[in-house]
Design a protein around this motif. Sequence first.
Motif, mmCIF file in Angstrom:
data_model
loop_
_atom_site.group_PDB
_atom_site.id
_atom_site.type_symbol
_atom_site.label_atom_id
_atom_site.label_comp_id
_atom_site.label_asym_id
_atom_site.label_seq_id
_atom_site.Cartn_x
_atom_site.Cartn_y
_atom_site.Cartn_z
ATOM 1 N N THR A 252 44.260 39.271 16.549
ATOM 2 C CA THR A 252 43.372 39.031 17.681
ATOM 3 C C THR A 252 44.053 38.137 18.693
ATOM 4 O OG1 THR A 252 41.473 39.173 16.209
ATOM 5 C CG2 THR A 252 41.098 38.193 18.369
ATOM 6 N N ILE A 253 43.918 38.490 19.960
ATOM 7 C CA ILE A 253 44.384 37.647 21.050
ATOM 8 C C ILE A 253 43.147 37.067 21.733
ATOM 9 C CG2 ILE A 253 45.505 37.597 23.314
ATOM 10 C CD1 ILE A 253 47.308 39.845 22.342
ATOM 11 N N TRP A 254 43.138 35.745 21.879
ATOM 12 C CA TRP A 254 42.063 35.050 22.587
ATOM 13 C C TRP A 254 42.632 34.562 23.908
ATOM 14 C CZ3 TRP A 254 37.156 34.646 20.603
ATOM 15 C CH2 TRP A 254 37.002 35.029 19.282
ATOM 16 N N ILE A 255 42.006 34.957 24.992
ATOM 17 C CA ILE A 255 42.430 34.547 26.324
ATOM 18 C C ILE A 255 41.274 33.764 26.938
ATOM 19 C CG2 ILE A 255 43.170 35.325 28.604
ATOM 20 C CD1 ILE A 255 44.058 37.958 27.136
ATOM 21 N N VAL A 256 41.529 32.508 27.268
ATOM 22 C CA VAL A 256 40.504 31.652 27.854
ATOM 23 C C VAL A 256 40.987 31.245 29.238
ATOM 24 C CG1 VAL A 256 39.158 29.543 27.588
ATOM 25 C CG2 VAL A 256 39.872 30.832 25.561
ATOM 26 N N VAL A 257 40.221 31.609 30.269
ATOM 27 C CA VAL A 257 40.659 31.394 31.642
ATOM 28 C C VAL A 257 39.527 30.882 32.515
ATOM 29 C CG1 VAL A 257 42.431 33.199 31.550
ATOM 30 C CG2 VAL A 257 40.153 33.768 32.325
ATOM 31 N N ILE A 258 39.912 30.285 33.604
ATOM 32 C CA ILE A 258 38.985 29.978 34.698
ATOM 33 C C ILE A 258 39.650 30.543 35.949
ATOM 34 C CG2 ILE A 258 37.832 28.212 36.061
ATOM 35 C CD1 ILE A 258 37.953 26.400 33.586
ATOM 36 N N TYR A 259 39.067 31.610 36.470
ATOM 37 C CA TYR A 259 39.619 32.245 37.661
ATOM 38 C C TYR A 259 39.145 31.539 38.925
ATOM 39 C CZ TYR A 259 41.187 36.334 34.980
ATOM 40 O OH TYR A 259 41.817 37.174 34.117
ATOM 41 N N ALA A 260 39.832 31.807 40.016
ATOM 42 C CA ALA A 260 39.490 31.243 41.324
ATOM 43 C C ALA A 260 38.041 31.554 41.677
ATOM 44 C CB ALA A 260 40.424 31.793 42.392
ATOM 45 N N ARG B 56 41.466 36.539 42.065
ATOM 46 C CA ARG B 56 41.038 36.708 40.674
ATOM 47 C C ARG B 56 41.673 37.945 40.065
ATOM 48 N NH1 ARG B 56 36.354 34.628 42.874
ATOM 49 N NH2 ARG B 56 35.377 36.611 43.341
ATOM 50 N N ASN B 57 41.653 39.040 40.803
ATOM 51 C CA ASN B 57 42.279 40.266 40.311
ATOM 52 C C ASN B 57 43.761 40.050 40.047
ATOM 53 O OD1 ASN B 57 39.782 41.473 40.606
ATOM 54 N ND2 ASN B 57 40.314 42.500 42.515
ATOM 55 N N SER B 58 44.422 39.344 40.942
ATOM 56 C CA SER B 58 45.838 39.045 40.779
ATOM 57 C C SER B 58 46.083 38.177 39.550
ATOM 58 C CB SER B 58 46.372 38.357 42.035
ATOM 59 O OG SER B 58 47.707 37.985 41.860
ATOM 60 N N GLN B 59 45.230 37.188 39.326
ATOM 61 C CA GLN B 59 45.366 36.330 38.149
ATOM 62 C C GLN B 59 45.214 37.149 36.865
ATOM 63 O OE1 GLN B 59 42.285 33.537 39.235
ATOM 64 N NE2 GLN B 59 43.763 32.026 39.981
ATOM 65 N N CYS B 60 44.263 38.060 36.858
ATOM 66 C CA CYS B 60 44.058 38.918 35.694
ATOM 67 C C CYS B 60 45.289 39.792 35.444
ATOM 68 C CB CYS B 60 42.821 39.781 35.892
ATOM 69 S SG CYS B 60 42.475 40.862 34.495
ATOM 70 N N ARG B 61 45.813 40.411 36.490
ATOM 71 C CA ARG B 61 47.010 41.242 36.349
ATOM 72 C C ARG B 61 48.189 40.418 35.847
ATOM 73 N NH1 ARG B 61 44.960 43.506 41.145
ATOM 74 N NH2 ARG B 61 46.281 42.150 42.396
ATOM 75 N N HIS B 62 48.336 39.207 36.376
ATOM 76 C CA HIS B 62 49.437 38.332 35.986
ATOM 77 C C HIS B 62 49.358 37.989 34.487
ATOM 78 C CE1 HIS B 62 52.467 35.164 36.369
ATOM 79 N NE2 HIS B 62 51.640 34.387 35.674
ATOM 80 N N ILE B 63 48.191 37.600 34.033
ATOM 81 C CA ILE B 63 48.013 37.266 32.617
ATOM 82 C C ILE B 63 48.274 38.487 31.751
ATOM 83 C CG2 ILE B 63 46.294 36.624 30.874
ATOM 84 C CD1 ILE B 63 45.052 34.810 33.092
ATOM 85 N N SER B 64 47.683 39.613 32.107
ATOM 86 C CA SER B 64 47.870 40.840 31.332
ATOM 87 C C SER B 64 49.332 41.230 31.268
ATOM 88 C CB SER B 64 47.061 41.989 31.933
ATOM 89 O OG SER B 64 45.696 41.724 31.845
ATOM 90 N N ASN C 269 34.311 34.054 37.190
ATOM 91 C CA ASN C 269 33.867 33.927 38.576
ATOM 92 C C ASN C 269 33.630 35.253 39.276
ATOM 93 O OD1 ASN C 269 33.400 31.162 39.346
ATOM 94 N ND2 ASN C 269 35.527 30.831 38.767
ATOM 95 N N TYR C 270 33.252 36.268 38.512
ATOM 96 C CA TYR C 270 32.782 37.513 39.107
ATOM 97 C C TYR C 270 31.262 37.478 39.046
ATOM 98 C CZ TYR C 270 37.454 39.530 38.999
ATOM 99 O OH TYR C 270 38.774 39.787 39.210
ATOM 100 N N ARG C 271 30.624 38.062 40.016
ATOM 101 C CA ARG C 271 29.169 38.095 40.046
ATOM 102 C C ARG C 271 28.701 39.544 39.962
ATOM 103 N NH1 ARG C 271 30.606 33.745 39.254
ATOM 104 N NH2 ARG C 271 30.150 31.846 40.394
ATOM 105 N N ILE C 272 27.680 39.754 39.169
ATOM 106 C CA ILE C 272 27.071 41.078 39.082
ATOM 107 C C ILE C 272 25.826 41.042 39.934
ATOM 108 C CG2 ILE C 272 26.018 42.775 37.559
ATOM 109 C CD1 ILE C 272 27.785 41.641 35.323
ATOM 110 N N GLN C 273 25.794 41.900 40.928
ATOM 111 C CA GLN C 273 24.665 41.923 41.854
ATOM 112 C C GLN C 273 24.066 43.318 41.894
ATOM 113 O OE1 GLN C 273 26.611 40.633 45.437
ATOM 114 N NE2 GLN C 273 26.424 38.478 44.908
#
Length: 81
Positions: free
Chosen positions: A8-16, A25-33, A58-62
């Motif tokens: 198992t890989i655990w990834i704990v982040v706080i995005y912009a 945020r998308n860029s940060q996700c791509r960078h980590i991946s 920091n994504y919002r579901i609307q």
Amino acid sequence: MPIDDLYTIWIVVIYAAHARNVEERNSQCRHISHNLFSKYRNPYSQPAQVTVWLGDLNYRIQGIETHPVRNLIQKNLHRVS
């Protein structure tokens, strides 16, 4: 497969934060991946059976109703078993 045998890989982040930073945020996700899962960047990487992303993404579901989720929480059905 017993849970002890799972890799198992655990990834704990706080995005912009803030709506204007969606691309960051998308860029940060791509960078980590890319850094975690790329054989080029990490020759020791191996496929995980489970990858868990946690944190303040920091994504919002609307535009959806929250009542179905609230009902699950009230019935204590939101837990993963």
